[in-house]
Design a protein around this motif. Structure first.
Motif, PDB file in Angstrom:
ATOM      1  N   PRO A 155       0.841  -1.190   0.000  1.00 42.55           N
ATOM      2  CA  PRO A 155       0.000   0.000   0.000  1.00 42.55           C
ATOM      3  C   PRO A 155       0.880   1.245   0.000  1.00 42.55           C
ATOM      4  N   ALA A 156       0.552   2.207  -0.835  1.00 42.37           N
ATOM      5  CA  ALA A 156       1.430   3.348  -1.055  1.00 42.37           C
ATOM      6  C   ALA A 156       1.304   4.398   0.038  1.00 42.37           C
ATOM      7  N   ALA A 157       2.418   5.091   0.291  1.00 45.00           N
ATOM      8  CA  ALA A 157       2.394   6.275   1.136  1.00 45.00           C
ATOM      9  C   ALA A 157       2.000   7.456   0.271  1.00 45.00           C
ATOM     10  N   THR A 158       1.363   8.454   0.864  1.00 37.06           N
ATOM     11  CA  THR A 158       1.048   9.628   0.074  1.00 37.06           C
ATOM     12  C   THR A 158       2.342  10.321  -0.311  1.00 37.06           C
ATOM     13  N   ALA A 159       2.429  10.754  -1.570  1.00 32.27           N
ATOM     14  CA  ALA A 159       3.661  11.366  -2.052  1.00 32.27           C
ATOM     15  C   ALA A 159       3.982  12.641  -1.298  1.00 32.27           C
ATOM     16  N   SER A 160       2.968  13.373  -0.849  1.00 34.64           N
ATOM     17  CA  SER A 160       3.237  14.611  -0.134  1.00 34.64           C
ATOM     18  C   SER A 160       3.994  14.340   1.163  1.00 34.64           C
ATOM     19  N   ALA A 161       3.613  13.328   1.934  1.00 32.95           N
ATOM     20  CA  ALA A 161       4.325  12.982   3.159  1.00 32.95           C
ATOM     21  C   ALA A 161       5.736  12.533   2.845  1.00 32.95           C
TER      22      ALA A 161
END
Length: 316
Positions: free
Chosen positions: A96-102
């Protein structure tokens, strides 16, 4: 210069994830001073590093993707603080991906942490305000040396020496299945991939241990930067944005939801989901505050506000 040239230059400058959304958002409120400082510092460091590398060497060592990552991270630190840009998610290789902004924000903070001055103190000081259901609200001041001996200091300045012999408490930090002393921390690798391999393969457990180190461990600039990069690559890490901690200090919060448990008796435990929120000062790369809240419960979160963490020449 023609109108087309200006348009091409503008398009190139915005060639990063979220650029189109940033344009579409139109005018937004300016980012916080801390976010701007972190962005400016990250851009300057990226430019200085790449200016010192010959084009041939740049291609040979394949550092160009890293440069692009730095510049995107710096732009993101400034842009995401406004809350106007909805960044895409990062590919985590099937997880599951992390949000790119974080991810981009934490990468930018890693660059800030890497540039902090290195020190070789005799002692390490930690002053933290704790507020939880078990202990209530209190402030603790402790010092420890390289052997792990711990001194505590009362509010009136009274210093309590560490007990002699085996009765004395030794300060250690969790890394995977091990608990490491100060000298052992100094031997950890500063390459984020090699470092991440020492922690649990479970990203939630890994992020918890990494955060513990970032809270109060005597880690040098390069190791601190590697720890932030591990958090940047953690699936499920979300950017909350500009906040103020319980002392009114400005920071940027990131949050992750993880599995946890608590004991209800000998051999008995209850599992639940916990939201871990970390407030980071983007100008220094220091953690200002940590909160742990059980999902679905109305009880206040456990709070740890880091008032002072750093080197000291003496105790008291």
């Amino acid at each position: 210069m023609t109108t087309d040239d200006i348009t091409d230059d503008f398009t190139d400058l915005l060639d990063f994830p979220g650029g189109a959304e940033l344009v579409a958002a139109g005018r937004v409120d300016p980012p916080s001073a801390g976010a701007v400082d972190a962005a400016r510092a990250a851009v300057t460091r990226a430019a200085d590093r790449e200016a010192a590398v010959a084009p041939a060497a740049l291609l040979r060592t394949r550092r160009l993707p890293r440069r692009r990552r730095l510049l995107v991270a710096a732009a993101a630190v400034a842009a995401i603080a406004t809350g106007a840009v909805a960044y895409p998610v990062l590919d985590m290789g099937g997880e599951p991906a992390a949000t790119a902004s974080a991810s981009q924000f934490l990468d930018g903070v890693a660059e800030v942490a890497a540039d902090a001055p290195a020190t070789e103190p005799a002692y390490w000081k930690v002053r933290v305000e704790t507020d939880n259901q078990d202990d209530g609200k209190r402030t603790d001041t402790t010092y420890f040396d390289r052997e792990g001996r711990v001194w505590s200091v009362d509010a009136d300045g009274t210093v309590h020496e560490p007990p002699a012999g085996k009765e004395g408490k030794v300060k250690k930090w969790p890394v995977g299945e091990k608990w490491l002393t100060w000298p052992a921390l100094e031997k950890l690798p500063t390459d984020e991939k090699a470092l991440a391999a020492l922690f649990s393969a479970d990203p939630e457990s890994r992020s918890q241990q990494v955060a513990i180190l970032l809270e109060d461990a005597p880690v040098g600039p390069e190791l601190r930067a590697a720890l932030f990069r591990i958090l940047a690559d953690t699936p499920g890490m979300k950017l909350i944005g500009d906040v103020r901690d319980s002392k009114g200090r400005a920071g940027v919060a990131v949050e992750i939801t993880r599995k946890a448990w608590y004991s209800t008796g000998p051999g008995e435990k209850v599992t639940h989901r916990t939201k871990d929120r970390y407030v980071v000062d983007p100008r220094t790369g220091l953690l200002l505050e940590t909160k742990h809240r059980i999902v679905g419960q109305e009880t206040p979160p456990d709070r740890y506000t880091w008032l002072e963490v750093g080197p000291a020449d003496r105790v008291g």
